[in-house]
Design a protein around this motif. Structure first.
Motif, PDB file in Angstrom:
ATOM      1  N   VAL A 171     -45.559   1.612 -20.365  1.00 23.41           N
ATOM      2  CA  VAL A 171     -45.164   0.210 -20.424  1.00 23.41           C
ATOM      3  C   VAL A 171     -45.846  -0.437 -21.621  1.00 23.41           C
ATOM      4  O   VAL A 171     -47.047  -0.265 -21.840  1.00 23.41           O
ATOM      5  N   VAL A 172     -45.061  -1.157 -22.421  1.00 30.62           N
ATOM      6  CA  VAL A 172     -45.588  -1.919 -23.551  1.00 30.62           C
ATOM      7  C   VAL A 172     -45.684  -3.371 -23.100  1.00 30.62           C
ATOM      8  O   VAL A 172     -44.699  -4.109 -23.096  1.00 30.62           O
ATOM      9  N   ASP A 173     -46.860  -3.783 -22.675  1.00 32.17           N
ATOM     10  CA  ASP A 173     -47.052  -5.116 -22.117  1.00 32.17           C
ATOM     11  C   ASP A 173     -47.088  -6.182 -23.201  1.00 32.17           C
ATOM     12  O   ASP A 173     -47.347  -5.893 -24.373  1.00 32.17           O
TER      13      ASP A 173
ATOM     14  N   ASP B 289     -32.117  -1.156 -16.616  1.00 35.86           N
ATOM     15  CA  ASP B 289     -33.318  -0.821 -15.850  1.00 35.86           C
ATOM     16  C   ASP B 289     -34.479  -1.744 -16.206  1.00 35.86           C
ATOM     17  O   ASP B 289     -34.488  -2.370 -17.268  1.00 35.86           O
ATOM     18  N   HIS B 290     -35.457  -1.786 -15.312  1.00 32.67           N
ATOM     19  CA  HIS B 290     -36.699  -2.566 -15.455  1.00 32.67           C
ATOM     20  C   HIS B 290     -36.491  -3.879 -16.236  1.00 32.67           C
ATOM     21  O   HIS B 290     -37.045  -4.055 -17.313  1.00 32.67           O
ATOM     22  N   PRO B 291     -35.679  -4.785 -15.698  1.00 35.29           N
ATOM     23  CA  PRO B 291     -35.389  -6.040 -16.406  1.00 35.29           C
ATOM     24  C   PRO B 291     -36.655  -6.815 -16.751  1.00 35.29           C
ATOM     25  O   PRO B 291     -37.581  -6.913 -15.950  1.00 35.29           O
ATOM     26  N   GLY B 292     -36.675  -7.319 -17.982  1.00 37.56           N
ATOM     27  CA  GLY B 292     -37.800  -8.101 -18.455  1.00 37.56           C
ATOM     28  C   GLY B 292     -38.993  -7.290 -18.928  1.00 37.56           C
ATOM     29  O   GLY B 292     -40.004  -7.860 -19.335  1.00 37.56           O
ATOM     30  N   MET B 293     -38.879  -5.964 -18.895  1.00 38.09           N
ATOM     31  CA  MET B 293     -39.994  -5.100 -19.286  1.00 38.09           C
ATOM     32  C   MET B 293     -39.624  -4.263 -20.501  1.00 38.09           C
ATOM     33  O   MET B 293     -38.452  -3.938 -20.726  1.00 38.09           O
TER      34      MET B 293
ATOM     35  N   ALA C  80     -37.943 -10.760 -21.677  1.00 34.29           N
ATOM     36  CA  ALA C  80     -38.122 -11.774 -20.635  1.00 34.29           C
ATOM     37  C   ALA C  80     -37.023 -12.819 -20.674  1.00 34.29           C
ATOM     38  O   ALA C  80     -36.501 -13.236 -19.628  1.00 34.29           O
ATOM     39  N   ALA C  81     -36.644 -13.263 -21.879  1.00 34.13           N
ATOM     40  CA  ALA C  81     -35.629 -14.311 -22.000  1.00 34.13           C
ATOM     41  C   ALA C  81     -34.235 -13.802 -21.673  1.00 34.13           C
ATOM     42  O   ALA C  81     -33.397 -14.550 -21.154  1.00 34.13           O
ATOM     43  N   SER C  82     -33.960 -12.527 -21.973  1.00 38.25           N
ATOM     44  CA  SER C  82     -32.616 -11.980 -21.760  1.00 38.25           C
ATOM     45  C   SER C  82     -32.419 -11.435 -20.354  1.00 38.25           C
ATOM     46  O   SER C  82     -31.277 -11.318 -19.886  1.00 38.25           O
ATOM     47  N   GLY C  83     -33.502 -11.068 -19.688  1.00 43.38           N
ATOM     48  CA  GLY C  83     -33.385 -10.424 -18.388  1.00 43.38           C
ATOM     49  C   GLY C  83     -33.032  -8.959 -18.480  1.00 43.38           C
ATOM     50  O   GLY C  83     -32.794  -8.308 -17.454  1.00 43.38           O
TER      51      GLY C  83
END
Length: 355
Positions: free
Chosen positions: A342-344, A326-330, A253-256
């Motif tokens: 997905v690892v939430d 791909d899938h930034p922040g995920m 999340a912090a890195s994008g």
């Protein structure tokens, strides 16, 4: 797992709703996941008012008199006070030392605040402080100040501890999730989930065929070994509350950037995997107290991994994934069957009171 006459009360394990849906604090607010973040963002920060002068991480790097200092504070409320592989005294030192180490600092000085419940045996307090002192000596830190308070019987849980610490950050070291870039390699220093399962087994009187002990340890020496290879590490985290999943999600999340983890590459000891399978837990979300996760530039990954493996606290280190565009922040895990999941970010805490 062998049979035991005392069974865990699984009905008491709850998954509370987010802070916005509840008017009171619940255990999940202390779990290090999404509920903790909501509590801080919606209640704590507005109450403090004004700009926060540091990133919302476990330790802050601040300038003072020309030096760069890492400063951290932590409180420990683990139950039980003593568990396989450690105690609340060990946690109180190693937890704060590790928070400083994740900023690249070697801890120098600690404070210690004891909150004792009326009626706790003095022999118990002595055992806790002896463990705390031994851990401080092993970590090479000095406890230089402190405080003691006593609360009425029934208003505590024997012993609570707060420790704060300071250490110097070497020149050229800048460990922040914002520095992560696609292509960086994700490395863990060893087997995950051990501490949480050790606490659970003691608390719930579970007995396994192979004993599980907490991985509680001070990581300053391991971080020094990694930084001796290159000061250009991107970010370090010790995946305590919320486990590896929470740390990876915070960094993503912090890195994008997106993060891809190869599930089979994540080191999970068979006893931990067995315990988690039996109880419906995911090892990725179970707490650790002597492990770290690092994002390392690909060109330095092999050398950093070798340095970690040469250290006794990194002998089981492994590359488990990479940062991607791909899938930034995920965070996504590739399973052994070739699929993905997905690892939430965890909502609360699977196992409360683990530190």
């Amino acid at each position: 797992m062998s049979d035991t006459t005392a069974r865990p009360d699984l009905l008491s394990w709850t998954c509370p709703a987010p802070v916005r849906d509840r008017p009171r604090v619940v255990m999940g607010h202390g779990g290090g996941g999404a509920m903790s973040a909501e509590l801080i963002e919606q209640v704590v920060l507005p109450g403090l008012g004004g700009p926060v002068q540091a990133a919302l991480t476990d330790s802050a790097v601040v300038g003072l008199g020309g030096a760069r200092l890492a400063f951290s504070t932590d409180s420990f409320v683990v139950r039980p006070l003593f568990f396989p592989g450690g105690s609340i005294g060990d946690l109180a030192v190693n937890g704060t030392v590790n928070d400083l180490a994740m900023s690249g600092a070697r801890a120098a000085f600690l404070s210690c605040g004891l909150i004792l419940e009326e009626g706790v045996e003095l022999d118990t307090v002595s055992r806790v402080t002896e463990a705390l002192g031994a851990a401080a000596r092993a970590a090479g830190v000095c406890v230089v100040t402190g405080d003691t308070k006593v609360v009425e019987a029934g208003h505590g849980d024997g012993v609570y501890i707060n420790t704060s610490g300071i250490g110097l950050v070497p020149a050229g070291v800048d460990l922040r999730p914002e520095r992560v870039t696609p292509g960086d390699v994700v490395v863990v220093s060893g087997a995950i989930g051990v501490h949480g399962v050790a606490i659970m087994s003691e608390r719930e009187n579970l007995r396994f065929e192979v004993g599980i002990e907490s991985d509680c340890a001070a990581l300053g020496g391991l971080v020094d070994a990694m930084l001796s290879v290159t000061s250009d590490l991107r970010v370090l985290r010790d995946p305590t509350r919320g486990g590896l999943a929470a740390s990876l999600n915070e960094i993503a999340a912090a890195s994008g950037c997106g993060v891809v983890v190869q599930e089979r590459a994540v080191p999970v000891p068979p006893p931990v995997a067995g315990a988690c399978a039996m109880l419906g837990l995911d090892p990725m979300y179970v707490a650790n107290e002597g492990k770290l996760v690092a994002f390392v530039p690909r060109e330095h990954a092999d050398a950093v991994l070798a340095a970690m493996k040469a250290h006794h606290l990194g002998s089981e280190a492994a590359i488990i994934g990479e940062a991607v565009t791909d899938h930034p922040g995920m965070v996504v895990a590739r399973t052994g069957l070739g699929g993905t999941r997905v690892v939430d970010m965890p909502m609360g805490e699977q196992l409360p009171r683990i530190c």
